[in-house]
Design a protein around this motif. Sequence first.
Motif, short mmCIF file in Angstrom:
data_model
loop_
_atom_site.label_atom_id
_atom_site.label_comp_id
_atom_site.label_asym_id
_atom_site.label_seq_id
_atom_site.Cartn_x
_atom_site.Cartn_y
_atom_site.Cartn_z
N SER A 1 -5.24 0.27 12.30
CA SER A 1 -5.43 -0.78 11.47
C SER A 1 -6.04 -1.92 12.17
O SER A 1 -5.74 -2.31 13.49
N GLY A 2 -7.15 -2.43 11.79
CA GLY A 2 -7.81 -3.81 12.23
C GLY A 2 -7.65 -4.88 11.51
O GLY A 2 -7.13 -4.61 10.45
N PHE A 3 -8.15 -6.10 12.25
CA PHE A 3 -7.77 -7.21 11.58
C PHE A 3 -8.36 -7.28 10.16
O PHE A 3 -7.64 -7.73 9.22
N GLU A 4 -9.70 -6.96 10.09
CA GLU A 4 -10.32 -6.85 8.52
C GLU A 4 -9.33 -5.96 7.48
O GLU A 4 -9.33 -6.43 6.31
N ASP A 5 -8.97 -4.80 7.96
CA ASP A 5 -8.26 -3.97 6.98
C ASP A 5 -7.16 -4.63 6.60
O ASP A 5 -6.77 -4.86 5.40
N VAL A 6 -6.39 -5.24 7.45
CA VAL A 6 -4.91 -5.82 7.06
C VAL A 6 -5.32 -7.16 6.26
O VAL A 6 -4.77 -7.40 5.14
N ARG A 7 -6.37 -8.01 6.48
CA ARG A 7 -6.67 -8.98 5.83
C ARG A 7 -6.91 -8.63 4.32
O ARG A 7 -6.51 -9.52 3.44
N ASN A 8 -7.84 -7.85 4.04
CA ASN A 8 -7.99 -7.46 2.90
C ASN A 8 -6.85 -6.98 2.03
O ASN A 8 -6.73 -7.05 0.81
N VAL A 9 -6.01 -6.17 2.48
CA VAL A 9 -4.57 -5.76 1.99
C VAL A 9 -4.03 -6.81 1.70
O VAL A 9 -3.49 -7.13 0.54
N ALA A 10 -3.91 -8.12 2.66
CA ALA A 10 -3.17 -9.24 2.26
C ALA A 10 -4.14 -10.07 1.25
O ALA A 10 -3.20 -10.63 0.32
N PHE A 11 -5.21 -10.29 1.07
CA PHE A 11 -5.80 -10.87 -0.02
C PHE A 11 -5.42 -10.02 -1.37
O PHE A 11 -5.51 -10.75 -2.42
N ASP A 12 -5.47 -8.85 -1.26
CA ASP A 12 -4.89 -7.99 -2.51
C ASP A 12 -3.70 -7.99 -3.05
O ASP A 12 -3.38 -7.70 -4.07
N HIS A 13 -2.99 -8.67 -2.55
CA HIS A 13 -1.33 -8.81 -2.50
C HIS A 13 -1.29 -9.28 -4.10
O HIS A 13 -1.84 -10.35 -4.31
N ASN A 14 -0.55 -8.69 -4.96
CA ASN A 14 -0.17 -9.10 -6.31
C ASN A 14 -1.19 -9.18 -7.18
O ASN A 14 -1.27 -9.42 -8.40
N LYS A 15 -2.50 -8.65 -6.81
CA LYS A 15 -3.55 -8.30 -7.73
C LYS A 15 -3.27 -6.91 -8.46
O LYS A 15 -3.07 -5.98 -7.80
N GLU A 16 -3.55 -6.72 -9.92
CA GLU A 16 -3.30 -5.58 -10.45
C GLU A 16 -3.97 -4.55 -9.89
O GLU A 16 -5.14 -4.54 -9.75
N GLY A 17 -3.45 -3.19 -9.79
CA GLY A 17 -4.11 -2.07 -9.39
C GLY A 17 -4.23 -2.17 -7.75
O GLY A 17 -5.02 -1.28 -7.46
N ARG A 18 -3.88 -3.19 -7.04
CA ARG A 18 -4.10 -3.26 -5.69
C ARG A 18 -2.77 -3.32 -4.76
O ARG A 18 -2.67 -4.26 -4.06
N GLU A 19 -1.95 -2.54 -5.18
CA GLU A 19 -0.47 -2.56 -4.64
C GLU A 19 -0.28 -1.23 -3.67
O GLU A 19 0.93 -0.80 -3.69
N ASP A 20 -1.22 -0.74 -3.35
CA ASP A 20 -1.06 0.82 -2.82
C ASP A 20 -0.36 0.50 -1.42
O ASP A 20 0.21 1.29 -0.72
N VAL A 21 -0.92 -0.28 -0.67
CA VAL A 21 -0.82 -0.34 0.98
C VAL A 21 0.46 -1.33 1.00
O VAL A 21 0.47 -2.46 0.63
N GLN A 22 1.34 -0.78 1.80
CA GLN A 22 2.64 -1.66 2.16
C GLN A 22 2.41 -2.09 3.82
O GLN A 22 2.21 -1.36 4.46
#
Length: 340
Positions: free
Chosen positions: A201-222
């Motif tokens: 994983s690169g920075f942008e990948d993890v950044r997008n996961v962090a931004f999506d935290h707690n958004k409905e339907g965006r809780e797949d990646v831990q």
Amino acid sequence: MATTTLLFRRNLLRPSAFAKPTTYRATRFQSTLPHDRTLITPAELDAALKSNAPSKLSTAPKTVPVCGTWFLPNDPQKRNGYEVFKKAHIHNARFFDLDKVADTSSPYPHMLPSPEVFQEAMCDLGINRDDTVVVYDSAELGIFSAPRVAWTFKVFGHPAVYLLNNFKLWVEQGYAVEGGEQGKFERTQYPTPQLDGSRVSGFEDVRNVAFDHNKEGREDVQILDARPGGRFKGTDPEPRPGLSSGHMPGAVSIPVPELLDPETKAYLSPEQLRKVFEQKGVDPNKPVISSCGTGVTATVIDTALAEAGYGDGVRQVYDGSWTEWAQRVQASENLIVKSE
């Protein structure tokens, strides 16, 4: 873009490194090591070395011990990986320097090397593509940095990679060690590998996961974090001066000691590891990104997940980890969380 797709996105900064890995045909030979797991015992390694020991008189595939010892920059005893290697190592062991077999042009420590740098290191260490590599750590730490070295071999597609569980037990159980400088090995013709981007994983990948935290339907990646609890909470400082501590939104704290036996410093059994992940609320069927301070102990989690049967095929390691994260996120983004 859905998070499950996001996890496999290529790093646009280094597109050539994330090309589809080339398939190599390894020379077949009789090995005493198991084919269905990564962790092996001292007894299994000893038997493998006796069966397929490195030899100047033979070009057949061999079992090669690789020392991956590395210490944090704020190590209270000021220890150095190679100096510890010189005090005691397995006969014919190679020393893999995480700080040198790396992208030394990066502002972040020991980032993954280019395929060419990895290839040159293999040639210098006398390792062939069809050799079986067994990576081990220091007797002092048990399991710490060796999983990062083993993961690096796997990222570059080396066919047979194992992790000794562990060198501390190897020494305590009376298996042979020797001191002195690393030996001189005959250069090999290791082929230029390609990096398997599905593991990284690169920075942008993890950044997008962090931004999506707690958004409905965006809780797949831990996101799982291997750093000590105080650094995760933001109550203790990072070992690198000036770097903020804390954690990414939605990250789960799994400090390395929780995955290891407190006495032997070896990995817990698969059943015990599964229990740890269950207690932390980790879903075995969802993708996982492992992180830590600089991408070293994140691989301790990654290996534990594999042993426990979690996230098979959808596990990644955030290469830059917290050192990159804390330097690149903007204060206005609120992507550094501190908690009591």
